[in-house]
Design an enzyme around this catalytic site. Structure first.
Site, PDB file in Angstrom:
ATOM      1  N   CYS A 293       0.892  -1.210   0.069  1.00 60.29           N
ATOM      2  CA  CYS A 293       0.096   0.124   0.064  1.00 60.29           C
ATOM      3  C   CYS A 293       0.943   1.285   0.119  1.00 60.29           C
ATOM      4  O   CYS A 293       0.418   2.191   0.445  1.00 60.29           O
ATOM      5  CB  CYS A 293      -0.947  -0.173   1.301  1.00 60.29           C
ATOM      6  N   ASN A 402       3.575  -8.886  -7.043  1.00 63.60           N
ATOM      7  CA  ASN A 402       4.352  -8.897  -5.881  1.00 63.60           C
ATOM      8  C   ASN A 402       5.924  -9.192  -6.033  1.00 63.60           C
ATOM      9  O   ASN A 402       6.719  -9.475  -5.289  1.00 63.60           O
ATOM     10  CB  ASN A 402       3.980  -9.865  -4.879  1.00 63.60           C
TER      11      ASN A 402
END
Ligand code: SPV
Ligand code: MN
Length: 644
Positions: A293, A402
């Site tokens: 985030c 990721n």
């Protein structure tokens, strides 16, 4: 309460060595003269027993003690290339590592706390009974390192001698894990014994990738034994599942703060960064956000970047809130990292100079690492975490969302190495909490009291990201630390209240919520996508810096203090040369009362399920709700900041 050394110690049960004599004769048998000599530096009996039992359990062909010396580092780097855990890239010092497609992020469904019969844990965590974990570890880790070298390293999670730094042992057969460990943590082989004596505890981590085949990944397990402060990990390689100095030990550090140092220490999923304000003053921020985030980007916006993932906080004798970064490197997400938003990081990733391990990105025909959002033209082909890739493979992204890069902080242009090495830590004046919230909270709101600040942390919700395998939806993320809070959430809440309200904390920080993720769609905009851009972070942090020193005033609302348009407009111009319209301000800072009230209701209900949380929390929720409803009755469901 958490009782240490409770229940069977699985490592010594499986290893079978319970006295120093036995450990020493095993070392004499299994280690060569050079490594015996290195190990002789460690005298702590308990540590030696842990190493001996890991050897007895895993049965490696060879044991290498990693002292952090250039020769040891070189050996690991070279062996990693020979073994194929990494491959060299054209830029000197850059390598690529791939994790199996099934192992691209934290395996949350295969991650367990080992618990004793009567033990309660967080409602958001998974547990397994000690006897079951014992059986599993015995079956799968016995002999798991046959044919491999076992590396043993001694690390410090923080500057040597810092109050909240904890030493830890890392044991793994993976060169990638050790190469990463050397970039992310301080090797403290020479200081280990004195650090254990000072801190009074150490953590132990045992990992092996095993045969590293796709069919093994379903058998992967990541275990945290809180009672014995020991992690076990097998059949996986993704660093979040294997380099348990990071999140495995962060979980133990949280336990230590909450149960053993309540009211004086916290262990948080936070970046630490310093911002230079008027007159050259430096103001340090510690900010929490769930994984994926924007913590890394936010941290690097500062003039004095300290760390991007973890913070150990404590109250110093002089009444200041001090913070250290337990790490010395970053394991950062590369998706959307580009020249415009991340200039310091991109320099390291694109130019020679820094040692970088890339993982799970695409490597094009020229050996160049590429990722989604890197700001360049999509290559015609390459190899990624799934094999050969071409742009027509629309169901496989160019790089995994990721995929990451591992490098030393000191390679980052604005890193303050001296401050990150200072055992006294940095004085933290601003604490922030954020999450991926598309429709409810404004970009910034500052708590009016310490209790309201704690409630901001307790109330984070965030959309799932690619950092956890299988995670979906919008979820509660208390303090952005939920995946790493082992004990009951009510205990965590109490510890937060005790810390921030502690009379010894004379220099109270300001506590703020931050939200970068509001969208046009949810704020009555005509366009689509995010309302802001990455570089706006300079302004949000800049305003908080001024507010923390009383240099600007805000507008009081039921949820906290929000900035005034004029102050932001000036900061946008000064800091990033952007014309900030009042229309955008209004979209960002209007209170969408129904959304906020719905959020409060959701939190109230969820927290009511917990085990006896502090009534303080419910009092604040109730007060805010009453005030919001009164506001709505007066001004309607969407309240513009200009009308407050
Ligand atoms: C995170 O996901 O929060 C990380 C990387 O910082 S991991 O090591 O996977 O936790
Ligand atoms: Mn993290």
């Amino acid at each position: 309460m958490l009782e240490l050394r409770k229940g069977l110690d699985i490592l010594s049960a499986v290893g079978g060595i319970d006295a120093l004599e036995g450990a020493k004769s095993l070392f004499a048998q299994e280690l060569d003269a050079e490594n015996l000599e290195k190990l002789s530096k460690i005298q702590n009996e308990e540590a030696l027993l842990r190493v001996a039992n890991a050897i007895a359990m895993c049965r490696p062909d060879k044991v290498m003690v990693h002292t952090g010396s250039p020769a040891d580092r070189d050996f690991v780097r070279k062996h990693s290339l020979e073994k194929g855990e990494e491959a060299a890239l054209p830029i000197d010092g850059h390598t690529i590592h791939y994790d199996l497609p099934q192992d691209q992020a934290r395996l949350v469904k295969q991650t367990f706390y080992i618990v004793n019969e009567d033990e309660k844990i967080s409602s958001l965590a998974k547990r397994e009974l000690r006897s079951d974990s014992h059986a599993y570890i015995q079956e799968h880790m016995t002999g798991i390192m046959q044919g491999k070298i076992m590396f043993v390293g001694f690390y410090s999670r923080g500057p040597i001698g810092a109050k909240a730094a904890t030493p830890a042992i890392e044991i793994s057969s993976s060169t990638y894990v050790f190469h990463s460990a050397e970039l992310l943590y301080r090797n403290c082989w020479a200081d280990f014994d004195t650090e254990v004596a000072r801190r009074g505890e150490f953590f132990t981590n045992v990992h092996s990738e095993g045969p590293n085949r796709p069919e093994d990944v379903p058998n992967a397990r990541i275990y945290m034994d809180r009672s014995w402060q020991t992690t076990y990990s097998m059949f996986c390689t993704y660093a979040g599942n294997t380099l348990l100095l990071k999140k495995g030990n962060h979980r133990f550090a949280s336990d230590s703060a909450i149960y053993n140092h309540r009211g004086v220490e916290l262990s948080e999923h936070m970046f630490i960064t310093g911002l230079t304000g008027p007159g050259g003053r430096k103001t340090y921020f510690a900010g929490a956000a769930p994984s994926g985030c924007g913590k890394t980007t936010t941290a690097m916006v500062g003039s004095d970047f300290i760390g991007d993932d973890l913070a150990q906080l404590w109250i110093a004798d002089d009444g200041t809130l001090r913070g250290i970064n337990p790490e010395i490197g970053i394991f950062g997400i590369v998706e959307d990292a580009n020249e415009e938003g991340d200039p310091y990081l991109m320099k390291c990733l694109r130019e020679p100079g820094a040692e970088v391990i890339f993982c799970n990105v695409l490597i094009d025909d020229n050996g160049k690492p590429r990722w989604v959002g890197d700001g360049e033209e999509v290559p015609r082909r390459g190899k990624n975490f799934q094999g050969e890739w071409t742009p027509d493979m629309t169901d496989v992204p160019m790089s995994h969302p990721n995929s990451r890069c591992t490098l030393l902080n000191e390679a980052i242009g604005n890193h303050n190495k001296e401050a990150n090495a200072d055992p006294a830590g940095v004085p933290v004046k601003v604490v922030t909490y954020s999450g991926r919230d598309a429709d409810t909270m404004p970009p910034i709101w500052v708590a009016k009291s310490m209790n309201e600040g704690v409630v901001i942390g307790a109330s984070i919700v965030s959309k799932a990201t690619a950092t956890e395998v299988g995670a979906t939806g919008v979820n509660r993320q208390p303090w952005a630390n939920a995946p790493f809070i082992a004990g009951g959430l009510s205990d965590y809440l109490d510890a937060q209240l005790a810390f921030f309200n502690n009379d010894k904390l004379a220099a109270k920080p300001i506590i703020s919520g931050i939200n970068y993720f509001l969208t046009h769609e949810n704020r009555g905009g005509a366009a689509s996508g995010l309302l802001g851009e990455k570089r706006d972070v300079h302004v949000w942090l800049g305003w908080l810096e001024l507010y923390a020193h009383g240099d600007v005033e805000g507008i009081e609302t039921p949820i906290g203090i929000i900035p005034k348009y004029e102050d932001l407009k000036k900061l946008f111009k000064d800091r990033i040369d952007k014309d900030y319209s009042e229309e955008l301000y209004t979209m960002q800072f209007s209170l969408y009362v129904d959304n906020i009230v719905a959020r409060i209701d959701l939190q109230t209900e969820a927290w009511r399920q917990e085990d006896n949380p502090s009534e303080m929390l419910f009092t604040i929720y109730a007060e805010q709700k009453v005030a919001l409803e009164a506001l709505k009755a007066d001004k309607g469901a969407i309240v513009r900041p200009q009308d407050l």
